[in-house]
Design a protein around this motif. Structure first.
Motif, PDB file in Angstrom:
ATOM      1  N   UNK A 168      64.585  49.932  38.132  1.00 21.29           N
ATOM      2  CA  UNK A 168      64.147  50.867  39.454  1.00 21.29           C
ATOM      3  C   UNK A 168      63.005  50.952  40.301  1.00 21.29           C
ATOM      4  N   UNK A 169      62.020  50.508  39.026  1.00 19.92           N
ATOM      5  CA  UNK A 169      60.573  50.340  39.772  1.00 19.92           C
ATOM      6  C   UNK A 169      60.570  49.057  40.535  1.00 19.92           C
ATOM      7  N   UNK A 170      61.280  47.815  40.038  1.00 28.45           N
ATOM      8  CA  UNK A 170      61.408  46.953  40.923  1.00 28.45           C
ATOM      9  C   UNK A 170      61.724  47.103  42.221  1.00 28.45           C
ATOM     10  N   UNK A 171      63.056  47.968  42.203  1.00 24.40           N
ATOM     11  CA  UNK A 171      63.710  48.108  43.421  1.00 24.40           C
ATOM     12  C   UNK A 171      63.064  49.104  44.638  1.00 24.40           C
ATOM     13  N   UNK A 172      62.042  49.881  44.056  1.00 24.83           N
ATOM     14  CA  UNK A 172      60.976  50.676  44.573  1.00 24.83           C
ATOM     15  C   UNK A 172      60.013  49.671  45.328  1.00 24.83           C
ATOM     16  N   UNK A 173      59.393  48.811  44.608  1.00 23.08           N
ATOM     17  CA  UNK A 173      58.483  47.869  44.923  1.00 23.08           C
ATOM     18  C   UNK A 173      59.122  47.009  46.201  1.00 23.08           C
ATOM     19  N   UNK A 174      60.357  46.618  45.962  1.00 25.12           N
ATOM     20  CA  UNK A 174      61.108  45.728  46.877  1.00 25.12           C
ATOM     21  C   UNK A 174      61.062  46.505  48.220  1.00 25.12           C
ATOM     22  N   UNK A 175      61.420  47.641  48.255  1.00 29.56           N
ATOM     23  CA  UNK A 175      61.614  48.246  49.349  1.00 29.56           C
ATOM     24  C   UNK A 175      60.552  48.593  50.041  1.00 29.56           C
ATOM     25  N   UNK A 176      59.440  48.851  49.414  1.00 26.50           N
ATOM     26  CA  UNK A 176      58.198  48.948  49.951  1.00 26.50           C
ATOM     27  C   UNK A 176      57.594  47.650  50.616  1.00 26.50           C
ATOM     28  N   UNK A 177      57.531  46.618  49.900  1.00 27.80           N
ATOM     29  CA  UNK A 177      57.163  45.537  50.293  1.00 27.80           C
ATOM     30  C   UNK A 177      58.064  45.121  51.628  1.00 27.80           C
ATOM     31  N   UNK A 178      59.413  45.221  51.754  1.00 27.61           N
ATOM     32  CA  UNK A 178      60.235  45.137  52.686  1.00 27.61           C
ATOM     33  C   UNK A 178      59.866  45.932  54.181  1.00 27.61           C
ATOM     34  N   UNK A 179      59.454  47.191  53.834  1.00 24.87           N
ATOM     35  CA  UNK A 179      58.886  48.238  54.912  1.00 24.87           C
ATOM     36  C   UNK A 179      57.481  47.472  55.414  1.00 24.87           C
ATOM     37  N   UNK A 180      56.562  46.933  54.636  1.00 26.03           N
ATOM     38  CA  UNK A 180      55.508  46.648  55.199  1.00 26.03           C
ATOM     39  C   UNK A 180      55.684  45.247  55.940  1.00 26.03           C
ATOM     40  N   UNK A 181      56.478  44.444  55.382  1.00 23.84           N
ATOM     41  CA  UNK A 181      56.641  43.087  56.175  1.00 23.84           C
ATOM     42  C   UNK A 181      57.338  43.562  57.650  1.00 23.84           C
ATOM     43  N   UNK A 182      58.320  44.314  57.590  1.00 23.12           N
ATOM     44  CA  UNK A 182      58.780  44.899  58.816  1.00 23.12           C
ATOM     45  C   UNK A 182      57.632  45.708  59.897  1.00 23.12           C
ATOM     46  N   UNK A 183      56.736  46.277  59.254  1.00 28.72           N
ATOM     47  CA  UNK A 183      55.856  46.775  60.114  1.00 28.72           C
ATOM     48  C   UNK A 183      54.659  45.899  60.664  1.00 28.72           C
ATOM     49  N   UNK A 184      54.551  44.685  60.245  1.00 28.71           N
ATOM     50  CA  UNK A 184      53.539  43.875  60.562  1.00 28.71           C
ATOM     51  C   UNK A 184      54.163  43.035  61.787  1.00 28.71           C
ATOM     52  N   UNK A 185      53.420  42.974  63.015  1.00 28.60           N
ATOM     53  CA  UNK A 185      53.772  42.202  63.985  1.00 28.60           C
ATOM     54  C   UNK A 185      53.874  40.690  63.565  1.00 28.60           C
ATOM     55  N   UNK A 186      54.796  39.889  64.110  1.00 25.71           N
ATOM     56  CA  UNK A 186      54.499  38.454  63.951  1.00 25.71           C
ATOM     57  C   UNK A 186      53.582  37.946  64.709  1.00 25.71           C
ATOM     58  N   UNK A 187      52.398  37.218  64.234  1.00 23.40           N
ATOM     59  CA  UNK A 187      51.384  36.662  65.192  1.00 23.40           C
ATOM     60  C   UNK A 187      51.179  35.183  64.524  1.00 23.40           C
ATOM     61  N   UNK A 188      50.849  34.666  65.575  1.00 20.06           N
ATOM     62  CA  UNK A 188      50.752  33.031  65.649  1.00 20.06           C
ATOM     63  C   UNK A 188      49.260  32.947  66.121  1.00 20.06           C
ATOM     64  N   UNK A 189      48.503  31.962  65.660  1.00 20.36           N
ATOM     65  CA  UNK A 189      47.149  31.539  65.809  1.00 20.36           C
ATOM     66  C   UNK A 189      47.223  30.968  67.236  1.00 20.36           C
ATOM     67  N   UNK A 190      46.141  31.078  67.937  1.00 24.55           N
ATOM     68  CA  UNK A 190      46.163  30.457  69.526  1.00 24.55           C
ATOM     69  C   UNK A 190      46.181  28.837  69.228  1.00 24.55           C
ATOM     70  N   UNK A 191      46.856  28.096  70.076  1.00 21.21           N
ATOM     71  CA  UNK A 191      47.051  26.671  70.073  1.00 21.21           C
ATOM     72  C   UNK A 191      45.799  25.950  69.719  1.00 21.21           C
ATOM     73  N   UNK A 192      44.597  26.307  70.428  1.00 18.49           N
ATOM     74  CA  UNK A 192      43.195  25.803  70.373  1.00 18.49           C
ATOM     75  C   UNK A 192      43.000  25.876  68.948  1.00 18.49           C
ATOM     76  N   UNK A 193      42.934  26.822  68.120  1.00 18.83           N
ATOM     77  CA  UNK A 193      42.678  27.101  67.061  1.00 18.83           C
ATOM     78  C   UNK A 193      43.567  26.518  65.754  1.00 18.83           C
ATOM     79  N   UNK A 194      44.909  26.455  66.152  1.00 19.58           N
ATOM     80  CA  UNK A 194      45.733  25.829  65.160  1.00 19.58           C
ATOM     81  C   UNK A 194      45.496  24.215  65.274  1.00 19.58           C
ATOM     82  N   UNK A 195      45.197  23.517  66.278  1.00 24.35           N
ATOM     83  CA  UNK A 195      44.870  22.209  66.566  1.00 24.35           C
ATOM     84  C   UNK A 195      43.430  21.770  65.979  1.00 24.35           C
TER      85      UNK A 195
END
Length: 88
Positions: free
Chosen positions: A51-78
């Motif tokens: 039960x605790x694991x399922x709660x932690x999984x739900x919280x982790x999934x919510x955090x991941x969904x709330x974070x926008x997908x970001x990529x490094x600028x091309x110059x920085x990645x290079x």
């Protein structure tokens, strides 16, 4: 009988404490397979920890969904790629 539970209850509680202390590492696939397997076995056997694991999984999934997908600028990645290649 004393106020302490049986030694079996104490051992089970220790297993719960150990499993829950590493649940975040387990969720993020940061454990070696043998440790991950031990946690899986415990979670399947212990309803309270599951039960605790399922709660932690739900919280982790919510955090991941709330974070926008970001990529490094091309110059920085290079630059990073160049640094990685030169350090080898």
């Amino acid at each position: 009988m004393g106020t302490m539970g049986t030694s079996q209850e104490h051992d089970e509680m220790d297993e719960c404490v150990q499993a829950l202390a590493r649940v975040h590492s387990f969720l993020h696939n940061e454990l070696v397979e043998a440790d991950a397997d031990a946690i899986r076995v415990h979670l399947h056997a212990c309803e309270r920890c599951m039960e605790n694991f399922e709660i932690e999984t739900t919280i982790t999934e919510m955090i991941v969904r709330s974070q926008p997908v970001q990529q490094a600028p091309a110059a920085l990645a290079a630059r990073i790629q160049t640094m990685r290649l030169t350090r080898r």
